[in-house]
Enzyme design. Structure first.
Site, PDB file in Angstrom:
ATOM      1  CD  GLU A   1     -26.726  56.466  19.513  1.00 27.95           C
ATOM      2  OE1 GLU A   1     -26.439  57.203  18.551  1.00 27.95           O
ATOM      3  OE2 GLU A   1     -27.675  56.676  20.292  1.00 27.95           O
TER       4      GLU A   1
ATOM      5  NE  ARG B   1     -28.979  53.685  12.553  1.00 24.03           N
ATOM      6  CZ  ARG B   1     -27.825  53.982  13.095  1.00 24.03           C
ATOM      7  NH1 ARG B   1     -27.033  53.025  13.480  1.00 24.03           N
ATOM      8  NH2 ARG B   1     -27.472  55.226  13.261  1.00 24.03           N
ATOM      9  CG  HIS B   2     -34.324  55.614  12.414  1.00 22.80           C
ATOM     10  ND1 HIS B   2     -33.227  55.662  11.608  1.00 22.80           N
ATOM     11  CD2 HIS B   2     -34.005  56.341  13.506  1.00 22.80           C
ATOM     12  CE1 HIS B   2     -32.286  56.381  12.175  1.00 22.80           C
ATOM     13  NE2 HIS B   2     -32.728  56.806  13.332  1.00 22.80           N
TER      14      HIS B   2
ATOM     15  CD  GLU C   1     -35.218  60.425  13.741  1.00 20.69           C
ATOM     16  OE1 GLU C   1     -35.172  60.275  14.973  1.00 20.69           O
ATOM     17  OE2 GLU C   1     -34.382  59.963  12.939  1.00 20.69           O
TER      18      GLU C   1
ATOM     19  NE  ARG D   1     -36.968  59.668  20.690  1.00 22.72           N
ATOM     20  CZ  ARG D   1     -35.761  59.289  21.066  1.00 22.72           C
ATOM     21  NH1 ARG D   1     -34.828  59.074  20.156  1.00 22.72           N
ATOM     22  NH2 ARG D   1     -35.492  59.113  22.339  1.00 22.72           N
TER      23      ARG D   1
ATOM     24  NE  ARG E   1     -31.364  51.836  16.654  1.00 17.69           N
ATOM     25  CZ  ARG E   1     -30.853  53.027  16.375  1.00 17.69           C
ATOM     26  NH1 ARG E   1     -29.671  53.343  16.842  1.00 17.69           N
ATOM     27  NH2 ARG E   1     -31.522  53.882  15.660  1.00 17.69           N
TER      28      ARG E   1
ATOM     29  CB  SER F   1     -27.754  58.518  23.630  1.00 16.44           C
ATOM     30  OG  SER F   1     -26.857  59.368  23.013  1.00 16.44           O
TER      31      SER F   1
END
Lengths: 529, 172
Positions: free
Chosen positions: A452, A309-310, A303, A301, A503, A455
């Protein structure tokens, strides 16, 4: 004599006095130096003379597979009082070495286990051997032949508390450099302790830059063994439920989750993308009649988030399954898998959990059976009751997610729960809308300790509806033509979800940064090691 | 803002006559015209209203009590009004410590100090997150008590206060 003369002569006198003093000092210095040199020479002679144990220690030649030695090396964890008085060989790292007169105390370490070893001047060991042992650099790997002896007083600082090794031979197999970039003791120290006593702890960047050493701490060993356990339990549980493991491509032609956060790679004369999730391929496998599939693989990802947490690359544990009549069959299957993983960790990895808890204390992870499932509207109501203002169709912000996690923990006493029926507007285009209320969807998120971890949703398996939803989301139909085509030749109703391995480990152990559960983490600022 | 406060205070005190107030200066200091000339300042006007309503006990019963009440009224106007976020943290911290063993701010009964401090602190408290309200547990307790005091709240929205502690431990 004139005054000048007098001064002159006194000056001369003082001069010569000074000169004399200087000469004297120099002579003393020279004498001392000569003495020292003589002593050194005598010492050296002494060392050469008296070393009867010359062959019992030293730096061994580099192991280039010169010979096949039929020698058993005992594991440190197996050193127990039952083996007392046996002569054994073992290979371990020098954790610490401390000389005390005619003795040298070593602590030899092997992963999470360590044992005390003693080199003492006697009929087996010479003075030079003891000196050598005391000077072995920390972290060096040594081969040791020793007699195992029981001790009267327990050695509290070692894992093997009731025994110690009396060394007869010690050879350095691989020498570590004298200056280590970080000390293992500092890296194992709990944060609070460091501040109180003024002793050092190691900050995260230093750890990550020198990961090879940082991973040697007992805490790191425990964390990653537990992580391996999560993977193993995931596979075990799903295989028992008749899921098939699949492998999906990571170099793909179209961004699966939207074009924003995708890495581009050059692919011969064109370019391609690194997969953001195995979504498309999981679904294609369902349409290819594999019924229930899972895959474990990297997820990329792009991002630009620098949070706790990323990561830009992480390991995704993905599930997809066809169901009969209602997508809750999928939720039940996933939550049961998660519960089996939690139980498996609790029952089979308790040592690792305790070890991590020594450096990073936290509350044990709690879950309910059957798993708690709340509807999105209920969650919103709980938040509103606590004073949060939000619209019915708003997505949950991270602070609200965390607050909701706390409220749920307080009300139901669980760290793991499912939030069902998210608003349709905040979900991807391939999410199946709720049949009775077009504002909501058949989608769900799962949370651990208020954050989270999954998903998921029922997917749209009808090509016409899928096309409509894609148009609604203003997605270029050309780019997803192959995806829509896969549903044109009979597709069963299906759903699934994906979790992040790092995670899940982080939240299960109650840690606070995802880099602690990623061996060689990747984020916008880090590409090595 | 001050005008709404004064209007609420009138209602609380049960005053039939509602005065017309004006403001003065950049800080919008309330002014009340009276027979003896203009009364300027929130504290002046409030004391006047209390006396008009014949409720002098709200300003304190003994000399020391009156001094304490007045000290809190001063605190409200100087420290609380117009404070920055950083200053607000200090105010809440100090208040939290002070209210550890007290039900009301001055003495053992409700006074004007409680009313005006409640009005003044409302904009600070309404923006606190749940974990902050738990952190300043004594302020929250006193605040919740005050906002339920009969006939006091009027123009202010109620602030939600959770019954149970949701944040155990430091990390949120």
């Amino acid at each position: 004599m004139t005054k000048e003369d007098a001064q002159g002569s006194t000056a001369e006198e003082t001069q010569s006095k000074k000169g004399l003093k200087k000469q004297q000092k120099e002579a003393e210095k020279a004498a001392k130096k000569a003495e020292k040199q003589a002593k050194l020479a005598a010492d050296q002679q002494g060392t050469e003379e008296d070393d009867f144990a010359k062959d019992q220690y030293g730096i061994a030649a580099m192991v280039q597979s010169q010979q096949k030695l039929d020698r058993e090396l005992v594991r440190v964890q197996d050193l127990t009082p039952e083996m007392a008085d046996k002569v054994i060989w073992l290979r371990a790292r020098v954790h610490t070495s401390r000389a005390k007169g005619k003795q040298c105390f070593l602590v030899l370490r092997q992963q999470q286990f360590n044992v005390q070893a003693l080199v003492a001047v006697g009929d087996r060991a010479s003075k030079q051997m003891v000196k050598f042992a005391a000077n072995i650099n920390k972290e060096s790997i040594v081969d040791v032949e020793a007699t195992l002896r029981k001790v009267e007083q327990k050695i509290e600082s070692c894992t093997q508390q009731e025994v110690e090794l009396h060394v007869e031979k010690i050879f350095v197999i691989s020498q570590a450099e004298a200056r280590l970039p970080l000390q293992l003791e500092d890296a194992s120290r709990p944060e609070g302790e460091g501040d109180e006593d003024g002793r050092a702890t190691v900050n995260q960047d230093t750890r990550l830059d020198n990961r090879v050493i940082d991973l040697r701490t007992t805490t790191s060993q425990a964390i990653f063994r537990l992580q391996a356990g999560v993977c193993m339990l995931f596979r075990e549980t799903l295989t028992k439920k008749d899921f098939v493991e699949i492998q999906t491509p990571k170099i793909i032609s179209a961004a699966s989750e939207g074009g924003a956060n995708v890495f581009t790679v050059s692919y011969f004369k064109t370019s391609a993308y690194l997969a953001q999730s195995p979504q498309l391929y999981k679904q294609m496998c369902i349409c290819a009649d594999f019924d229930k599939v899972f895959c474990v693989g990297p997820v990329f990802r792009a991002e630009d988030s620098n949070t706790h947490r990323h990561l830009t690359e992480f390991v995704g544990l993905d599930i997809e399954m066809a169901f009969n009549y209602h997508y809750h069959e999928v939720i039940d299957s996933i939550t049961d898998t998660m519960v089996q993983i939690f139980k498996g960790l609790r029952d089979r990895f308790q040592t690792e959990i305790q070890t991590v808890g020594k450096q990073y204390p936290s509350e044990p992870f709690k879950f309910l059976e059957p798993t708690l499932r709340l509807e999105y509207t209920e969650g919103v109501a709980m938040l509103r009751q606590a004073g949060v203002e939000m619209g019915d169709e708003d997505d949950l912000s991270t602070p609200n997610e965390k607050l909701l996690g706390r409220l749920v923990k307080e009300k139901y006493d669980t760290d793991f729960y499912v939030l069902d029926k998210y608003p349709l507007s905040v979900r991807p285009f391939y999410t199946m809308p709720d049949p009775s209320n077009p504002k909501y969807s058949n989608s769900y998120d799962m949370f651990m300790r208020g954050e989270e971890i999954l998903s998921g949703a029922q997917r749209v398996h009808d090509p016409q509806l899928l096309t409509e939803r894609a148009i609604h989301h203003e997605i270029d139909l050309e780019k997803i033509k192959a995806y829509i085509d896969s549903f044109r030749y009979g597709a069963p109703p299906h759903g699934g979800g994906g979790i992040g391995l790092e995670r899940v480990c982080m939240l299960y152990l109650g840690l606070h940064n995802i880099r602690q559960t990623s061996m060689f983490p990747r984020d916008p600022k880090r590409l090595t090691p | 803002m001050a005008l709404k406060e004064l209007s609420s205070l009138e209602k609380f005190l049960g005053l039939k006559k509602h005065n017309k107030y004006s403001t003065q200066g950049d800080n919008k200091v309330p002014v009340l015209q009276s027979n003896n000339g203009p009364m300027v300042g929130l504290l002046t006007v409030c004391s006047h209203l209390v006396n008009e309503a014949k409720r002098p006990e709200l300003l304190g019963t003994s000399t020391e009590h009156r001094a304490m009440v007045h000290q809190w009224l001063e605190y409200r106007v100087t420290k609380v009004d117009g404070c920055t976020r950083e200053e607000a943290k200090t105010v809440l911290k100090d208040l939290n410590l002070y209210l550890q063993d007290k039900v009301y701010l001055a003495g053992n009964c409700f006074t004007l100090a409680d009313a005006l401090m409640y009005y003044g602190l409302h904009p600070l408290v309404v923006d606190l997150a749940v974990h902050e309200k738990e952190h300043y547990v004594n302020v929250t307790r006193w605040f919740d008590h005050l906002q339920h005091y009969p006939r006091l709240r009027h123009h202010l929205c109620p602030v939600v206060v959770l019954r149970n502690r949701v944040y155990i431990g430091g990390h949120h």
